[in-house]
Structure formats: C-alpha cells, structure tokens
Design an enzyme around this catalytic site. Structure first.
Site, PDB file in Angstrom:
ATOM      1  N   LYS A  90       0.867  -1.189   0.000  1.00  0.00           N
ATOM      2  CA  LYS A  90       0.000   0.000   0.000  1.00  0.00           C
ATOM      3  C   LYS A  90       0.889   1.219   0.000  1.00  0.00           C
ATOM      4  CE  LYS A  90      -4.042   2.024   0.633  1.00  0.00           C
ATOM      5  NZ  LYS A  90      -3.816   2.629  -0.692  1.00  0.00           N
ATOM      6  N   LYS A 114       5.832   3.335   8.176  1.00  0.00           N
ATOM      7  CA  LYS A 114       4.647   4.169   8.407  1.00  0.00           C
ATOM      8  C   LYS A 114       3.395   3.303   8.504  1.00  0.00           C
ATOM      9  CE  LYS A 114       4.372   7.513   5.568  1.00  0.00           C
ATOM     10  NZ  LYS A 114       4.125   8.539   4.554  1.00  0.00           N
ATOM     11  N   LYS A 126       5.306   1.802  -3.265  1.00  0.00           N
ATOM     12  CA  LYS A 126       5.210   3.173  -3.794  1.00  0.00           C
ATOM     13  C   LYS A 126       5.410   3.104  -5.297  1.00  0.00           C
ATOM     14  CE  LYS A 126       4.698   7.487  -2.448  1.00  0.00           C
ATOM     15  NZ  LYS A 126       3.913   8.043  -1.332  1.00  0.00           N
ATOM     16  N   GLY A 165      -2.949   8.260  -3.993  1.00  0.00           N
ATOM     17  CA  GLY A 165      -2.374   9.505  -4.498  1.00  0.00           C
ATOM     18  C   GLY A 165      -1.066   9.867  -3.816  1.00  0.00           C
ATOM     19  N   ASP A 166      -0.411  10.859  -4.352  1.00  0.00           N
ATOM     20  CA  ASP A 166       0.789  11.473  -3.756  1.00  0.00           C
ATOM     21  C   ASP A 166       0.997  12.763  -4.543  1.00  0.00           C
ATOM     22  OD1 ASP A 166       3.148  10.950  -1.814  1.00  0.00           O
ATOM     23  OD2 ASP A 166       4.197  11.526  -3.626  1.00  0.00           O
ATOM     24  N   THR A 209      -4.503  13.394   5.645  1.00  0.00           N
ATOM     25  CA  THR A 209      -3.079  13.549   5.968  1.00  0.00           C
ATOM     26  C   THR A 209      -2.854  14.844   6.748  1.00  0.00           C
ATOM     27  OG1 THR A 209      -2.572  12.366   3.938  1.00  0.00           O
ATOM     28  CG2 THR A 209      -0.741  13.478   5.022  1.00  0.00           C
ATOM     29  N   ASN A 240      -2.362  19.008  -1.329  1.00  0.00           N
ATOM     30  CA  ASN A 240      -3.339  18.301  -0.492  1.00  0.00           C
ATOM     31  C   ASN A 240      -2.964  18.327   0.985  1.00  0.00           C
ATOM     32  OD1 ASN A 240      -3.858  15.307   0.776  1.00  0.00           O
ATOM     33  ND2 ASN A 240      -5.654  16.162  -0.224  1.00  0.00           N
ATOM     34  N   SER A 376      -6.776   5.640   4.062  1.00  0.00           N
ATOM     35  CA  SER A 376      -6.872   4.792   2.868  1.00  0.00           C
ATOM     36  C   SER A 376      -7.245   3.375   3.266  1.00  0.00           C
ATOM     37  CB  SER A 376      -5.535   4.764   2.121  1.00  0.00           C
ATOM     38  OG  SER A 376      -5.413   5.882   1.282  1.00  0.00           O
TER      39      SER A 376
HETATM   40  P1  NDP Z   1       0.537  17.856  -3.932  1.00  0.00           P
HETATM   41  O1  NDP Z   1       0.983  17.556  -5.299  1.00  0.00           O
HETATM   42  O2  NDP Z   1      -0.902  18.016  -3.646  1.00  0.00           O
HETATM   43  O3  NDP Z   1       1.275  19.183  -3.399  1.00  0.00           O
HETATM   44  C1  NDP Z   1       2.651  19.265  -3.327  1.00  0.00           C
HETATM   45  C2  NDP Z   1       3.030  20.676  -2.909  1.00  0.00           C
HETATM   46  O4  NDP Z   1       4.442  20.749  -2.712  1.00  0.00           O
HETATM   47  C3  NDP Z   1       2.702  21.713  -3.966  1.00  0.00           C
HETATM   48  O5  NDP Z   1       2.461  22.941  -3.347  1.00  0.00           O
HETATM   49  C4  NDP Z   1       3.992  21.749  -4.787  1.00  0.00           C
HETATM   50  O6  NDP Z   1       4.175  22.965  -5.503  1.00  0.00           O
HETATM   51  C5  NDP Z   1       5.033  21.604  -3.712  1.00  0.00           C
HETATM   52  N1  NDP Z   1       6.227  20.925  -4.274  1.00  0.00           N
HETATM   53  C6  NDP Z   1       6.280  19.710  -4.865  1.00  0.00           C
HETATM   54  N2  NDP Z   1       7.529  19.425  -5.254  1.00  0.00           N
HETATM   55  C7  NDP Z   1       8.265  20.497  -4.924  1.00  0.00           C
HETATM   56  C8  NDP Z   1       9.629  20.811  -5.053  1.00  0.00           C
HETATM   57  N3  NDP Z   1      10.489  19.949  -5.633  1.00  0.00           N
HETATM   58  N4  NDP Z   1      10.049  22.010  -4.563  1.00  0.00           N
HETATM   59  C9  NDP Z   1       9.179  22.860  -3.951  1.00  0.00           C
HETATM   60  N5  NDP Z   1       7.871  22.606  -3.804  1.00  0.00           N
HETATM   61  C10 NDP Z   1       7.432  21.452  -4.258  1.00  0.00           C
HETATM   62  O7  NDP Z   1       1.180  16.710  -2.991  1.00  0.00           O
HETATM   63  P2  NDP Z   1       0.760  16.275  -1.541  1.00  0.00           P
HETATM   64  O8  NDP Z   1       0.315  17.462  -0.755  1.00  0.00           O
HETATM   65  O9  NDP Z   1      -0.113  15.097  -1.656  1.00  0.00           O
HETATM   66  O10 NDP Z   1       2.159  15.745  -0.976  1.00  0.00           O
HETATM   67  C11 NDP Z   1       3.084  16.588  -0.289  1.00  0.00           C
HETATM   68  C12 NDP Z   1       4.057  15.729   0.503  1.00  0.00           C
HETATM   69  O11 NDP Z   1       3.311  14.928   1.454  1.00  0.00           O
HETATM   70  C13 NDP Z   1       4.868  14.710  -0.295  1.00  0.00           C
HETATM   71  O12 NDP Z   1       6.127  14.533   0.324  1.00  0.00           O
HETATM   72  C14 NDP Z   1       4.055  13.435  -0.155  1.00  0.00           C
HETATM   73  O13 NDP Z   1       4.841  12.286  -0.373  1.00  0.00           O
HETATM   74  C15 NDP Z   1       3.603  13.541   1.276  1.00  0.00           C
HETATM   75  N6  NDP Z   1       2.452  12.754   1.655  1.00  0.00           N
HETATM   76  C16 NDP Z   1       1.245  12.893   1.016  1.00  0.00           C
HETATM   77  C17 NDP Z   1       0.160  12.167   1.426  1.00  0.00           C
HETATM   78  C18 NDP Z   1      -1.199  12.367   0.838  1.00  0.00           C
HETATM   79  O14 NDP Z   1      -2.156  11.780   1.360  1.00  0.00           O
HETATM   80  N7  NDP Z   1      -1.367  13.155  -0.201  1.00  0.00           N
HETATM   81  C19 NDP Z   1       0.272  11.165   2.500  1.00  0.00           C
HETATM   82  C20 NDP Z   1       1.549  11.140   3.160  1.00  0.00           C
HETATM   83  C21 NDP Z   1       2.591  11.904   2.711  1.00  0.00           C
HETATM   84  P3  NDP Z   1       3.776  23.022  -7.062  1.00  0.00           P
HETATM   85  O15 NDP Z   1       2.289  22.998  -7.101  1.00  0.00           O
HETATM   86  O16 NDP Z   1       4.381  24.279  -7.550  1.00  0.00           O
HETATM   87  O17 NDP Z   1       4.395  21.796  -7.684  1.00  0.00           O
END
Ligand code: NDP
Length: 444
Positions: A90, A114, A126, A165-166, A209, A240, A376
């Site tokens: 997962k 996790k 992943k 998602g991610d 999250t 997100n 999830s």
């Molecule tokens: P989203 O795609 O919804 O948002 C990502 C955010 O981070 C955006 O604001 C994006 O900016 C910014 N970002 C992404 N890459 C970069 C980078 N290289 N440098 C600077 N800013 C960056 O992703 P999520 O919110 O889902 O995920 C965010 C983090 O949380 C990740 O590490 C993910 O693995 C982790 N996570 C997510 C979960 C989930 O349920 N969604 C669960 C557990 C962990 P821009 O729009 O400009 O790209």
C-alpha cells in the site's frame, strides 16, 4: 564492523546514484542499532536487514501517450513493492518530473514503517512516473493515466497492491486510473484509494493527511504541557497535505501565516485564507501569485524562504529535503517549539540532528503523516464491506489512530532510553511489528 554498518555499506554500493534511498536506510538502521545489537548474530545469519532494505519486487515500464497536438511522448513508470510482511502493498503514486527509481525506493521503504505504525494490516509500496501533470489538459492527463494503468494493472489488485495519491496524483488522476483499471479487468473493486465519493471513496480521505498531522502534533504538544490554540504556525506547500493541515490548525485555534509552491511563498499576517487557497490550487490549478488578489495584505516572495518567518510550530508539507540545516538554525533562533513533518522526509539529516540536539519537539513524517494511509485503509475496509461511513466516523477513527500512534512511538523511545526522540521511537516501533511478521513467515 557492526551488522548495521555492513548493511548500510552494502546498500550504498549496490544502489549507486540513489541518495534519498541511502538517506532513508541510514536513518532507519541507525535508529535500530540498539534493537539489532541485542540479536546481532541471529539477524546476520538470517540476513534480516538485507531482506528489510531490499524491495520484494521493483517494476519499471514504458508509458507512451499522445498530447493534444498528436505528438507521442514516452515517460517511465515505476511500482516498487517493498514489503508484504504485514499486509498487501500500500502506498501512493507520485507524478513529478523529479521521479526516478531511487526516489520511489526511498518512499516505499519509509512506507513500510509508516504503515506498520498505523496498527492496520498494510504492507509498503510506492510508485509513480516522471510525467508532469502541471500545464497538461485534462485529456492529456487522461491519456497518460490510461497508458500507465494499462501496464500497472498487471501487478495490482485489492488483495495484493492498492496504490493511492501522492504529489501530482489527486482526485482527477485517481478517477482516470480507476476507470481504466475497471475497463481492463472488468472488476469494480477497491484497487485504488483516494477515489471519488460517487465510486467508493471515503469521506475524510481528502483531509486525512493534513488533519492527522495536526491531531498527532496536538497530542505531542499536550503531553509536553503546550496548547496549540493561539500558536503561530508556518506551513510549506499548498497541495493536499498543506491545505488540510492549515485548515485543521486554524480550526484548533492556531494562526497559520505561510504557504508555498515550487515557485514562491506567501506570508499572510492575518492567517492564510483556506477558502482562497482551495479556489486557487484545487479548483483553478493556478500559481500562488494569485493569492494576493484575494488577500491584498499578504506578501508574495519568489523562490524559497518560508522558514525565515518566526513561528511556534513549523510544518513542512511540500517535498523531501526542503528543510535544511540553515533553515532550522533560523527556526531555533526564532524560538520554534515543535516541527512536525507533513511531507515525506522533508528535513535533511543534519537539520534533524540539529533540532533534536536543541531539544525541539520533532515528529518524523513516517509517524506524523500516517493519517493519509490510515484513512486509505479505512477506505479499503468500507469497499470490502460495501458500506459507506460518515465523515464523523472516519474522522474520529483517524484522530484515535494518530493519538495512539503518538503514544506507541513515545513508548518505544522510552523503552530504549531515547525518551523524546520520536525519530528513533517511530523507526523502532514500526520495525518491531514488521520483523515479528518476517520471522514468523520464514525465509521468503
Ligand atoms: P501535492 O501535489 O498536492 O502538493 C505538493 C506541494 O508541494 C505543492 O504545493 C507543490 O508545488 C510543492 N512541491 C512539490 N515538489 C516540490 C519541489 N520539488 N520544490 C518545492 N515545492 C514542491 O502533494 P501532496 O500534498 O499530496 O504531498 C506533499 C508531501 O506529502 C509529499 O512529500 C508526499 O509524499 C507527502 N504525503 C502525502 C500524502 C497524501 O495523502 N497526499 C500522505 C503522506 C505523505 P507546485 O504545485 O508548484 O508543484
């Protein structure tokens, strides 16, 4: 050489050019030293750590798709099925140009611990691709998702591997992926989570999250005699995780004054307007430069820089290695009390050490962002029993899982004389369940 050092050296040699994977393995194995040392000869004989740090399976495939001008593109798709010791694989699918095998392996490895910490029966995996959904039309995103799923569907299933998602993979992408899976396999099953509410999604999964991050942070602060109400919070990211972390922090009475995307960041002295942020990021898919149109008192800065803002609590919610040693020195100088990771491994190794050495309360992502995958798993349960739970039911379970998780890692840290070190606590507590299952199931 100790067994832990032998395995770290082997992983670095056998997986060249994968610095994030090395970083994640080093951090976990360093935390596990006291546990491993108790049983070093048995674990070495059984190659337990080699089996822990090598994925069960890694799949890499070609993803051809056609853009709106008729041009064919070829991206690379990945699915790393890391560990099925305690349940089916997962973990999410990341769509971002920076994706490569090393990034997916680091994320899959973290996911194993996790998922174990949630207390739910889910193994770790992943996947993703170097495809960038940004700037693409809906039809182009659909073309990519259908091509990606036409290969991925051979390896996933509701009892084997359940992606989610991610970064870059939200409700739109999950919808297209699910539609293609159903068409190819003829099965309407819970093979993906994060689905739309009209086709098997769970209420509160979107929020999970970010909300979970705040529930565990609140519990940690409470146990250390602090209240979240009235605190100033800085958040990075505006996706997100960030959006729902900001929403819940504000519901709990804190003021969140920053958010960011990959081009810049916003400071809003009156507190981030979540409705405006959702409108810009979730609905219109625009850049943060738009935010000033909704909030004239806010200030937009190009580039990175969120962490110069004085705060009590810092929540990095964007991506890996975004919080550096210089950043945390500034945070500490400005009097930060707690740092809790919303993203996966957003804090560099030296920055983590600095925070711990300076007595800052620090929650690692594998504990603090586990609310997403936990919910999830609740979506999987609802799909299996063909039922739909209310928002309140799911949210209450999420809160309970996060509060229990905090005490689980706190207890593990105390048992090994590492009181207050939640990095070690999370790694040890996550490992204990996985290793028990691995030993029971023999050499597989
Ligand atoms: P989203 O795609 O919804 O948002 C990502 C955010 O981070 C955006 O604001 C994006 O900016 C910014 N970002 C992404 N890459 C970069 C980078 N290289 N440098 C600077 N800013 C960056 O992703 P999520 O919110 O889902 O995920 C965010 C983090 O949380 C990740 O590490 C993910 O693995 C982790 N996570 C997510 C979960 C989930 O349920 N969604 C669960 C557990 C962990 P821009 O729009 O400009 O790209």
């Amino acid at each position: 050489m100790s067994y832990v050092d032998e395995v770290i050296a082997k992983i670095e040699k056998e997986n060249p050019g994968e610095p994030e994977f090395h970083q994640a393995v080093r951090e976990v194995l360093n935390s596990l030293r006291p546990v491993i040392e108790k049983n070093e000869e048995t674990y070495r004989r059984d190659a337990l750590l080699e089996r822990l740090v090598n994925p069960e399976r890694q799949i890499k495939f070609r993803v051809p798709w056609i853009d709106d001008n008729g041009q064919v593109h070829v991206n690379t798709g990945y699915r790393v099925q890391f560990s099925s010791a305690i349940g089916p694989y997962k973990g999410g699918l990341r769509l971002h140009p920076s994706v490569n095998l090393g990034i997916i392996k680091f994320l899959g490895f973290e996911q194993v611990f996790k998922n174990s910490l949630t207390g739910l029966p889910i193994g770790g995996g992943k996947g993703g691709s170097d495809f960038d959904p940004k700037g693409k039309s809906d039809r182009e995103v659909m073309a990519f998702c259908q091509s990606f799923m036409s290969e991925l569907c051979k390896y996933i299933g509701s009892d084997t591997d359940i992606p989610a998602g991610d970064i870059g993979t939200g409700a739109r992408e999950i919808g297209y992926l699910f539609g293609e899976y159903k068409k190819l396999r003829g099965l309407f099953t819970g093979v993906l989570t994060g689905k739309g509410l009209s086709f098997g999604g769970s209420l509160a999964r979107t929020e999970a999250t970010g909300y979970g991050l705040l529930y565990i942070t609140q519990e940690m602060l409470r146990c250390h005699g602090h209240d979240i109400a009235g605190k100033t919070v800085t958040v990075s990211g505006s996706g997100n995780v960030a959006i729902y972390a900001i929403e819940k922090a504000q519901q709990l009475g804190a003021k969140v004054v920053t958010c960011s995307d990959s081009t810049g960041w916003v400071y809003d002295p009156d507190g981030i307007d979540v409705a405006a942020l959702k409108e810009i990021k979730e609905r219109k898919r625009l850049r943060l430069t738009e935010y000033a149109k909704y909030r004239p008192q806010s200030v937009y800065h190009e580039g990175r820089g969120v962490w110069v803002t004085p705060c009590d609590i810092a929540l990095p919610c964007a991506t890996q290695n975004e919080l550096t040693l210089d950043d945390v020195k500034t945070l500490v100088k400005n009097g930060v009390t707690a740092v809790a990771e919303g993203a996966n491994m957003p804090t560099t190794a030296d920055a983590t050490d600095y925070l711990l050495q300076n007595g800052i309360l620090f929650l690692p992502g594998k504990a603090s962002n586990a609310g997403g995958v936990a919910t999830s798993a609740l979506e999987m349960s609802q799909n299996s029993e063909r039922l739909h739970w209310t928002f309140e039911q799911v949210d209450a379970q999420l809160r309970e899982i996060m509060v229990d998780l905090y005490h689980h890692i706190d207890d593990a840290a105390k048992r090994y004389g590492r009181e207050g070190n939640y990095v070690d606590g999370a790694n040890i507590a996550g490992f204990e369940k996985v290793v028990d299952a691995m030993i029971s199931q023999g050499i597989v």
